[in-house]
Scaffold this active site. Structure first.
Site, short mmCIF file in Angstrom:
data_model
loop_
_atom_site.label_atom_id
_atom_site.label_comp_id
_atom_site.label_asym_id
_atom_site.label_seq_id
_atom_site.Cartn_x
_atom_site.Cartn_y
_atom_site.Cartn_z
CB CYS A 195 -0.92 0.00 1.22
SG CYS A 195 -2.05 1.40 1.26
N GLY B 161 -2.99 -6.99 -10.50
CA GLY B 161 -2.85 -5.73 -11.20
C GLY B 161 -3.36 -5.74 -12.62
N GLY B 162 -4.43 -5.01 -12.88
CA GLY B 162 -4.88 -4.75 -14.23
C GLY B 162 -5.64 -5.86 -14.93
N GLY C 12 -9.01 -7.34 -8.08
CA GLY C 12 -9.58 -6.40 -7.12
C GLY C 12 -10.70 -5.57 -7.68
#
Length: 339
Positions: free
Chosen positions: A97, A209-210, A230
């Protein structure tokens, strides 16, 4: 449900602050019985000194992992014990994060520059608990721009006993980019994560990611052990209804959107907490009809009627009625054109 947590890691839902609370996780579990779910990040300070119950979850959520933010090995071990005692299946260390408040607290992505600190936490935690201790990290931060720095971090932490890494395939810029920009601006570098798996085949490596489709997930599983999604899951949660078949090769019939709405309405009716509103659940379901006829009506009805001082206790049922009325009208119109 599969017995091995490593098997469940083939598909997981990312920890997302303010999003993946227990209501969201209960909803997502209805869609997939196998995906590994993660809590929002909880800090050691909140668990040790906070007054709220930050570890509450529903038994139906299993397998579920607690994501922990902190850097003091003693505190991390203490919180890992708390997680195990409450029944969590895994505890995950946040080393990804990029927000300022995380950086100021000496945890999150800034710890990639301090692998020995993460290693110390892993050792201390594993000495106290039997559940897996895993790490979620980036491929680098700021000027850590070469594979060598990333690999050195992983090697140090792996030597301390961590055998599972979930890697967001972007660097984090701790200077100059907001947390939102850090999820979008630094370029994705999937090959760097693939190289990590090739160099350390004994480690369990998941990529994050992505990724937006299950076809993309399956492609990544040719290179790594697991995929974490996510924001796409949150925006279009019904894609999870295909996860058990497409990723875990199970052939149970998934629940329909209508069945999910009815089960979530029943769930809402079981909650007896001061200050609870149906919106606390419904806000996670805004994307349930994404791409479907009536999708905008669903979102609008929940948004307009779920908030305010006098929320509708039958919010989901009434929203469902609005959607199904709209869908029936569309079907009747299309039939009249054919006739």
């Amino acid at each position: 449900m599969m017995q091995s947590l490593a098997e469940h890691r083939k598909f997981s839902v990312a920890p997302m602050l303010d999003w993946t609370d227990r209501h969201c996780r209960y909803f997502l579990r209805l869609l997939s019985g196998n995906a590994l779910l993660y809590t929002e990040m909880v800090t050691t300070g909140a668990l040790i000194y906070g007054k709220g119950d930050y570890l509450a979850f529903n038994e139906q959520e299993h397998p579920v992992a607690l994501q922990l933010g902190g850097s003091d090995a003693g505190d991390m071990a203490r919180c890992a014990v708390m997680a195990q005692e409450r029944g969590y299946d895994e505890v995950n260390i946040n080393v990804g994060c990029p927000s300022d408040r995380v950086k100021n607290g000496s945890f999150g992505a800034c710890l990639m520059a301090q692998p020995e600190v993460v290693a110390a936490s892993v050792k201390a935690m594993q000495a106290e608990v039997d559940i897996p201790v895993t790490v979620k990290c980036r491929i680098g931060i700021d000027d850590m721009d070469e594979y060598h720095g990333f690999a050195q971090f992983v090697e140090t932490v792996a030597n301390a006993g961590c055998d599972t890494f979930i890697v967001h395939a972007r660097k984090a810029w701790l200077q100059g980019l907001s947390p939102k920009e850090n999820r979008e601006v630094p370029p994705l570098n999937y090959p760097r994560v693939h190289q990590l798996k090739a160099d350390w085949p004994q480690l369990n490596i998941s990529i994050n990611g992505g990724l937006k489709t299950l076809d993309a997930v399956k492609e990544q599983l040719n290179h790594v052990d697991g995929v974490m999604m996510g924001r796409e899951v949150y925006a279009n949660p019904y894609l999870m209804a295909s996860v058990d078949k497409e990723i875990f090769e199970e052939h149970n019939t998934p629940l329909t959107r209508r069945e999910i709405v009815l089960k979530m309405q029943q769930y809402i009716e079981t909650i007896e907490e001061p200050g609870f509103k149906p919106w606390h659940v419904a806000r996670h379901m805004l994307g349930l009809y994404a791409g479907e006829a009536g999708g905008r009506i669903w979102r609008r009805y929940l948004s307009q009627n779920g908030t305010g001082k006098s929320p509708d206790p039958s919010l989901l049922l009434n929203a469902l009625d609005s959607v199904e009325t709209a869908q029936a009208n569309v079907a009747a119109f299309n039939e009249s054109k054919v006739g």
